[in-house]
Design an enzyme around this catalytic site. Structure first.
Site, PDB file in Angstrom:
ATOM      1  N   LYS A 239       2.091   5.022  41.090  1.00 25.67           N
ATOM      2  CA  LYS A 239       1.269   3.928  40.471  1.00 25.67           C
ATOM      3  C   LYS A 239       0.243   4.263  39.833  1.00 25.67           C
ATOM      4  O   LYS A 239      -0.716   4.872  40.139  1.00 25.67           O
ATOM      5  CB  LYS A 239       0.652   2.852  41.615  1.00 25.67           C
ATOM      6  CG  LYS A 239       0.226   1.570  41.229  1.00 25.67           C
ATOM      7  CD  LYS A 239      -0.576   0.855  41.925  1.00 25.67           C
ATOM      8  CE  LYS A 239      -2.099   1.208  42.010  1.00 25.67           C
ATOM      9  NZ  LYS A 239      -2.560   1.193  40.562  1.00 25.67           N
ATOM     10  N   GLU A 313      -7.640  13.528  46.573  1.00 26.88           N
ATOM     11  CA  GLU A 313      -8.363  14.303  45.607  1.00 26.88           C
ATOM     12  C   GLU A 313      -9.408  13.195  45.257  1.00 26.88           C
ATOM     13  O   GLU A 313      -9.198  12.040  44.600  1.00 26.88           O
ATOM     14  CB  GLU A 313      -7.689  14.709  44.318  1.00 26.88           C
ATOM     15  CG  GLU A 313      -8.481  15.628  43.859  1.00 26.88           C
ATOM     16  CD  GLU A 313      -9.203  15.369  42.551  1.00 26.88           C
ATOM     17  OE1 GLU A 313     -10.213  15.121  42.775  1.00 26.88           O
ATOM     18  OE2 GLU A 313      -8.354  15.335  41.704  1.00 26.88           O
ATOM     19  N   CYS A 347     -13.598  13.773  37.641  1.00 25.59           N
ATOM     20  CA  CYS A 347     -14.125  13.919  39.145  1.00 25.59           C
ATOM     21  C   CYS A 347     -15.077  15.108  39.365  1.00 25.59           C
ATOM     22  O   CYS A 347     -15.663  15.305  40.370  1.00 25.59           O
ATOM     23  CB  CYS A 347     -12.543  13.953  40.186  1.00 25.59           C
ATOM     24  SG  CYS A 347     -11.648  15.139  39.442  1.00 25.59           S
ATOM     25  N   GLU A 445     -21.731   9.630  42.848  1.00 25.70           N
ATOM     26  CA  GLU A 445     -20.924   9.821  41.457  1.00 25.70           C
ATOM     27  C   GLU A 445     -21.097   8.685  40.718  1.00 25.70           C
ATOM     28  O   GLU A 445     -21.037   7.487  41.012  1.00 25.70           O
ATOM     29  CB  GLU A 445     -19.501   9.958  42.104  1.00 25.70           C
ATOM     30  CG  GLU A 445     -18.608  10.274  40.846  1.00 25.70           C
ATOM     31  CD  GLU A 445     -17.140  10.426  41.321  1.00 25.70           C
ATOM     32  OE1 GLU A 445     -16.522   9.299  41.927  1.00 25.70           O
ATOM     33  OE2 GLU A 445     -16.464  11.492  40.861  1.00 25.70           O
TER      34      GLU A 445
HETATM   35  P1  NAI Z   1     -10.448   3.257  42.690  1.00 23.15           P
HETATM   36  O1  NAI Z   1     -10.401   4.605  43.318  1.00 23.15           O
HETATM   37  O2  NAI Z   1     -10.396   1.983  42.968  1.00 23.15           O
HETATM   38  O3  NAI Z   1      -8.913   3.535  41.810  1.00 23.15           O
HETATM   39  C1  NAI Z   1      -7.835   4.663  41.869  1.00 23.15           C
HETATM   40  C2  NAI Z   1      -6.702   4.043  42.144  1.00 23.15           C
HETATM   41  O4  NAI Z   1      -6.484   3.356  43.470  1.00 23.15           O
HETATM   42  C3  NAI Z   1      -6.051   3.058  41.059  1.00 23.15           C
HETATM   43  O5  NAI Z   1      -4.771   3.344  40.740  1.00 23.15           O
HETATM   44  C4  NAI Z   1      -6.279   1.783  41.875  1.00 23.15           C
HETATM   45  O6  NAI Z   1      -5.454   0.797  41.668  1.00 23.15           O
HETATM   46  C5  NAI Z   1      -5.913   2.381  43.393  1.00 23.15           C
HETATM   47  N1  NAI Z   1      -6.423   1.359  44.623  1.00 23.15           N
HETATM   48  C6  NAI Z   1      -7.561   0.734  44.645  1.00 23.15           C
HETATM   49  N2  NAI Z   1      -7.840   0.136  45.755  1.00 23.15           N
HETATM   50  C7  NAI Z   1      -6.555   0.675  46.380  1.00 23.15           C
HETATM   51  C8  NAI Z   1      -6.270   0.529  47.884  1.00 23.15           C
HETATM   52  N3  NAI Z   1      -6.732  -0.407  48.758  1.00 23.15           N
HETATM   53  N4  NAI Z   1      -5.035   1.132  48.340  1.00 23.15           N
HETATM   54  C9  NAI Z   1      -4.329   1.989  47.548  1.00 23.15           C
HETATM   55  N5  NAI Z   1      -4.844   2.086  46.050  1.00 23.15           N
HETATM   56  C10 NAI Z   1      -5.636   1.434  45.604  1.00 23.15           C
HETATM   57  O7  NAI Z   1     -11.191   3.638  41.445  1.00 23.15           O
HETATM   58  P2  NAI Z   1     -12.014   2.504  40.440  1.00 23.15           P
HETATM   59  O8  NAI Z   1     -12.273   1.199  41.374  1.00 23.15           O
HETATM   60  O9  NAI Z   1     -11.174   2.263  39.279  1.00 23.15           O
HETATM   61  O10 NAI Z   1     -13.310   3.144  39.937  1.00 23.15           O
HETATM   62  C11 NAI Z   1     -14.462   2.895  41.094  1.00 23.15           C
HETATM   63  C12 NAI Z   1     -15.327   4.414  40.998  1.00 23.15           C
HETATM   64  O11 NAI Z   1     -14.410   5.413  41.544  1.00 23.15           O
HETATM   65  C13 NAI Z   1     -15.529   4.942  39.826  1.00 23.15           C
HETATM   66  O12 NAI Z   1     -16.630   4.366  39.280  1.00 23.15           O
HETATM   67  C14 NAI Z   1     -15.821   6.436  40.202  1.00 23.15           C
HETATM   68  O13 NAI Z   1     -17.146   6.816  40.738  1.00 23.15           O
HETATM   69  C15 NAI Z   1     -14.894   6.532  41.237  1.00 23.15           C
HETATM   70  N6  NAI Z   1     -13.494   7.156  40.653  1.00 23.15           N
HETATM   71  C16 NAI Z   1     -13.268   8.595  40.971  1.00 23.15           C
HETATM   72  C17 NAI Z   1     -12.299   9.281  40.541  1.00 23.15           C
HETATM   73  C18 NAI Z   1     -12.094  10.712  40.723  1.00 23.15           C
HETATM   74  O14 NAI Z   1     -11.142  11.155  40.276  1.00 23.15           O
HETATM   75  N7  NAI Z   1     -12.962  11.354  41.317  1.00 23.15           N
HETATM   76  C19 NAI Z   1     -11.192   8.433  39.783  1.00 23.15           C
HETATM   77  C20 NAI Z   1     -11.367   6.952  39.690  1.00 23.15           C
HETATM   78  C21 NAI Z   1     -12.524   6.522  40.006  1.00 23.15           C
END
Ligand code: NAI
Ligand code: MG
Length: 534
Positions: A239, A313, A347, A445
């Site tokens: 996904k 991760e 990240c 972050e």
């Molecule tokens: P997120 O963690 O919500 O999104 C990442 C993935 O998880 C997306 O594909 C999303 O659709 C999916 N997702 C969201 N809720 C889920 C759930 N309950 N169960 C399973 N999958 C789910 O991140 P978001 O909201 O896009 O960004 C928010 C903050 O997260 C950012 O501002 C950043 O600080 C952090 N982030 C960190 C990342 C990293 O690689 N360390 C990557 C993306 C976001």
């Protein structure tokens, strides 16, 4: 209906003169080893006279626009890729994906619900026996074919990645897509050698893997997840993140072109609810997630008590440590590379800078000059260093941290005066001085082009401060002394430590975190462990 994706650069000032062309040349010659960052077009001023000269020239000399003009076709609507075919979602729901650089709508993406995830899991389950019993060398052939096709379609993929996510074309072209191909090549090589990775054991695939990825490196994260899973004989449901689904869907086309057996990879699009449906599906044997720590914790709770395997991760707040014996000019480039690469949506971004007290004024002075030379704007322009923030939500979040940083007592330095595009989501790269470790911007972050600058006196203090974080994904150390490098690297609580460099990635090198940055490794021999039972 096909749309033309590449738009000419929107630049207010353009001096398409021989001078500007010469500057472009300088920029190309100034690319670092990976070609990830270009040096300033105007030479970096070291003292006041040059700086004055540079400032007086700003606005007179500018880069001519260098837009990427190749056309990429984008369909009006994309379905789900299940059993080797694009299919409509059962409930008929869809959402728009936009170009964050100008807020234009690019396409409509299917939103998968529980019934669609169920269909994808059935397809993966049915494909598993044949795929997992193929000789490794045969699975390897598919992966080699996919890797070559990615190289052949690299330009199209780079443009699409930039349009859908906002990252500068020179990064998607020179970093993301080459690494995507490299990950498939690398894992193709392992497919028939797994017994050498686990001597004396008989590695078997885990089964059906649910893989959920973020928006900061959309295609690269897909490759990090899919390539090792497939090499080890698993089948997958991937996904992509809701703002950046287009390249994963293009990858689905490549799988079909390469005649990957139907059901081996299924791509379901959607937001958090779709992700949760994957996490909670009883027919899935393993979950691999990259994204925020908050969602990672929810997934860990959902999976606890089930037989599902899990790798996470997650976020980071990585320390970049500059000792006073370091080559300062080189270190300043490393700071830039560490925090402003991909708008800071990384990240492992080096978002906490620790500078030894004796050199802090020199580092800050040079950093300010270098920052002023970064070009922020149209991601499709080949001269752009910092592109668009991935979404309005992310921009709002970053702006909130900028206010908080100042409220808590930090001093913001955000140089640069060139106009930003009128539409789209942009944030000028910046740093805060006067930051205390207790400040929010030094702890959380931000995932944007925002750096917190702090100081230290002794190596022990540097270590204490660097390790004083709930995260532990990466770190950087800059010093001339080999002994110091080895000593500090050993004691840093971080999954990856870069020495006199930053943000370098390789398929052969394992990547992953300590503490709240998650567990499990991706890449290298260690990464295979996440996709086999031994
Ligand atoms: P997120 O963690 O919500 O999104 C990442 C993935 O998880 C997306 O594909 C999303 O659709 C999916 N997702 C969201 N809720 C889920 C759930 N309950 N169960 C399973 N999958 C789910 O991140 P978001 O909201 O896009 O960004 C928010 C903050 O997260 C950012 O501002 C950043 O600080 C952090 N982030 C960190 C990342 C990293 O690689 N360390 C990557 C993306 C976001
Ligand atoms: Mg988008």
């Amino acid at each position: 209906m096909a749309k033309s994706a590449a738009k000419p650069a929107q630049r207010t000032k353009s001096a398409a003169s021989a001078t500007a062309a010469r500057q472009n040349e300088t920029s190309r010659n100034g690319a670092n080893v990976n070609g990830q960052r270009h040096a300033a077009g105007l030479s970096v001023a070291r003292g006041t006279p040059e700086r004055n000269q540079r400032d007086s020239l700003a606005g007179i000399w500018d880069y001519a626009p260098a837009p990427e003009t190749s056309k990429v076709t984008i369909a009006d609507r994309y379905g789900l890729f299940i059993r080797g075919k694009f299919t409509e979602p059962r409930a008929g729901k869809a959402f728009a994906t936009i170009n964050p650089a100008n807020e234009e709508r690019l396409s409509e993406i299917a939103e998968a619900d529980g019934a669609d995830v169920d269909a994808a899991v059935s397809a993966a389950r049915e494909a598993l026996p044949r795929w997992s019993s193929l000789p490794g060398a045969e699975r390897g052939k598919f992966l080699y074919r996919i890797a070559r096709r990615i190289q052949e379609r690299a330009r199209e993929l780079a443009i699409l990645e930039t349009i859908d996510g906002g990252k500068p074309i020179k990064e998607s072209r020179d970093v993301d897509i080459p690494l995507v191909a490299q990950h498939f090549f690398y894992h193709a090589g392992w497919a028939d050698k797994l017994q050498y990775a686990f001597p004396g054991r008989s590695p078997r695939p885990i089964g059906v893997c649910g893989q959920i990825i973020p928006w900061n490196f959309p295609l690269l994260m897909a490759a990090w997840k899919l390539a090792p899973a497939l090499a080890c004989g698993n089948t997958c449901i991937l996904k992509p993140a809701e703002t950046t689904s287009l390249t994963a869907l293009r990858l689905a086309e490549i799988f079909a072109e390469c005649e990957l057996p139907p059901g081996v990879v299924n791509i379901v699009t959607g937001a958090g609810a779709t992700g949760a449906a994957i996490v909670n599906h009883a027919g899935i044997d393993k979950i691999a997630f990259t994204g925020s720590t908050d969602v990672g914790k929810k997934i860990a709770m959902a999976v606890a008590g089930t037989s599902k395997r899990l790798t996470l991760e997650l976020g980071g707040k990585s320390a970049n440590i500059i000792f006073d014996d370091a080559s300062i000019d080189q270190a300043v480039e490393g700071i830039i590379e560490g925090i402003y690469f991909n708008q800071g949506h990384v990240c492992c971004a080096g978002s906490r800078l620790f500078v030894q007290e004796g050199v802090v004024s020199e580092v800050v002075r040079k950093l300010r000059i270098r920052l002023a030379s970064l070009r922020v704007g149209d991601p499709l322009d080949k001269n752009t260093d910092v592109g668009a923030i991935n979404s309005r939500e992310q921009l709002t979040k970053i702006e909130g941290y900028l206010r908080l940083g100042a409220d808590e007592g930090g001093t913001l330095c955000q140089p640069g005066s060139a106009a930003l595009p009128k539409k789209g989501f942009y944030c000028r790269p910046c740093f805060f001085t006067g930051v205390q470790p207790s400040h929010t911007i030094a702890r959380e972050e931000i995932f944007g082009p925002v750096l917190a600058v702090m100081t230290f006196r002794t190596p022990e203090e540097a270590l204490l401060r660097a390790n004083n974080s709930p995260y532990g994904l990466a770190a950087g150390v800059w010093t001339d002394k080999g002994s110091k490098i080895l000593e500090i690297a050993r004691k840093l609580e971080a999954g990856v430590v870069w020495l006199n460099t930053y943000n370098k990635f390789d398929a052969a090198s394992p990547f992953g975190g300590f503490k709240e940055s998650g567990f499990g490794r991706e890449g290298g021999m260690h990464g295979l462990r996440a996709y086999v039972e031994v």
